[in-house]
Motif scaffolding. Sequence first.
Motif, short mmCIF file in Angstrom:
data_model
loop_
_atom_site.label_atom_id
_atom_site.label_comp_id
_atom_site.label_asym_id
_atom_site.label_seq_id
_atom_site.Cartn_x
_atom_site.Cartn_y
_atom_site.Cartn_z
N PHE A 29 -1.12 -3.98 5.75
CA PHE A 29 -0.48 -3.14 4.76
C PHE A 29 -1.27 -1.85 4.63
O PHE A 29 -2.51 -1.85 4.65
CB PHE A 29 -0.42 -3.88 3.43
CG PHE A 29 0.42 -3.24 2.39
CD1 PHE A 29 -0.12 -2.80 1.19
CD2 PHE A 29 1.78 -3.05 2.60
CE1 PHE A 29 0.66 -2.21 0.22
CE2 PHE A 29 2.58 -2.46 1.64
CZ PHE A 29 2.02 -2.03 0.45
N ASN A 30 -0.55 -0.73 4.49
CA ASN A 30 -1.25 0.56 4.55
C ASN A 30 -2.07 0.89 3.32
O ASN A 30 -2.87 1.82 3.34
CB ASN A 30 -0.27 1.69 4.87
CG ASN A 30 0.80 1.83 3.80
OD1 ASN A 30 0.87 1.01 2.89
ND2 ASN A 30 1.63 2.84 3.91
N ILE A 31 -1.88 0.16 2.24
CA ILE A 31 -2.75 0.32 1.07
C ILE A 31 -3.72 -0.85 1.06
O ILE A 31 -3.32 -1.99 0.83
CB ILE A 31 -1.93 0.37 -0.23
CG1 ILE A 31 -0.95 1.55 -0.17
CG2 ILE A 31 -2.85 0.48 -1.43
CD1 ILE A 31 0.00 1.61 -1.36
N ASN A 32 -4.98 -0.56 1.33
CA ASN A 32 -5.93 -1.65 1.49
C ASN A 32 -7.34 -1.17 1.21
O ASN A 32 -7.59 0.03 1.03
CB ASN A 32 -5.85 -2.21 2.92
CG ASN A 32 -6.13 -1.15 3.97
OD1 ASN A 32 -7.25 -0.65 4.08
ND2 ASN A 32 -5.14 -0.80 4.77
N THR A 33 -8.22 -2.11 1.18
CA THR A 33 -9.65 -1.82 1.04
C THR A 33 -10.37 -2.43 2.23
O THR A 33 -10.15 -3.60 2.56
CB THR A 33 -10.22 -2.43 -0.24
OG1 THR A 33 -9.51 -1.91 -1.36
CG2 THR A 33 -11.69 -2.08 -0.39
N PHE A 52 -11.56 2.65 0.07
CA PHE A 52 -10.16 2.41 -0.21
C PHE A 52 -9.30 3.27 0.69
O PHE A 52 -9.76 4.25 1.27
CB PHE A 52 -9.89 2.69 -1.69
CG PHE A 52 -10.72 1.83 -2.61
CD1 PHE A 52 -11.96 2.26 -3.05
CD2 PHE A 52 -10.26 0.59 -3.01
CE1 PHE A 52 -12.73 1.46 -3.87
CE2 PHE A 52 -11.02 -0.21 -3.84
CZ PHE A 52 -12.27 0.23 -4.27
N SER A 53 -8.03 2.93 0.77
CA SER A 53 -7.15 3.64 1.69
C SER A 53 -7.00 5.11 1.33
O SER A 53 -6.69 5.93 2.17
CB SER A 53 -5.78 2.96 1.76
OG SER A 53 -5.26 2.70 0.49
N GLY A 54 -7.28 5.47 0.06
CA GLY A 54 -7.24 6.88 -0.31
C GLY A 54 -8.54 7.61 -0.01
O GLY A 54 -8.62 8.83 -0.18
N ASP A 73 -7.89 5.17 9.98
CA ASP A 73 -6.69 4.35 9.81
C ASP A 73 -5.86 4.27 11.09
O ASP A 73 -5.21 3.25 11.34
CB ASP A 73 -5.84 4.90 8.66
CG ASP A 73 -6.49 4.66 7.31
OD1 ASP A 73 -6.17 5.39 6.35
OD2 ASP A 73 -7.32 3.73 7.22
N LYS A 76 -7.34 1.55 12.77
CA LYS A 76 -7.51 0.37 11.91
C LYS A 76 -8.97 -0.08 11.96
O LYS A 76 -9.28 -1.27 12.16
CB LYS A 76 -6.56 -0.75 12.35
CG LYS A 76 -5.09 -0.42 12.08
CD LYS A 76 -4.17 -1.62 12.26
CE LYS A 76 -3.96 -1.97 13.69
NZ LYS A 76 -2.92 -3.03 13.86
N PHE A 99 -5.81 -6.63 1.27
CA PHE A 99 -4.56 -5.98 0.90
C PHE A 99 -3.61 -7.01 0.33
O PHE A 99 -3.61 -8.18 0.75
CB PHE A 99 -3.93 -5.23 2.08
CG PHE A 99 -3.55 -6.09 3.26
CD1 PHE A 99 -4.44 -6.30 4.30
CD2 PHE A 99 -2.29 -6.68 3.34
CE1 PHE A 99 -4.10 -7.08 5.39
CE2 PHE A 99 -1.94 -7.47 4.43
CZ PHE A 99 -2.84 -7.67 5.45
#
Length: 115
Positions: A29-33, A52-54, A73, A76, A99
């Motif tokens: 999932f693209n929002i992850n830690t 974090f993904s941000g 990213d 990955k 995630f």
Amino acid sequence: QVQLVESGGGLVQTGGSLTLSCAASGSIFNINTMGWYRQAPGKQRELVAGIFSGGRTNYADSVKGRFTVSRDDAKKSVYLQMNALKPEDTAVYYCNLKFLRYEYWGQGTQVTVSS
């Protein structure tokens, strides 16, 4: 099935540097830690650094100013640049991915810092 594969551990002298890498495979999932934990003999596993993904990062107090976590990213992947290593940094380092309700661990890579 998500898998994490670490590389880059080894033996280094006090004050030296190492870079750990961790590559994930599978659907993520693209929002992850992503991050790194470590476990020294006889001690509990502890968080070293997370990203974090941000792009926001957090570090253990013991490594602030010496370690830098980063991620790519597109690949990955997560990295841990470790500078000014100390004998107390000796441990098995584990890559971690979280995630949604899922959490994954790498197999671990040994980092040994000689005095």
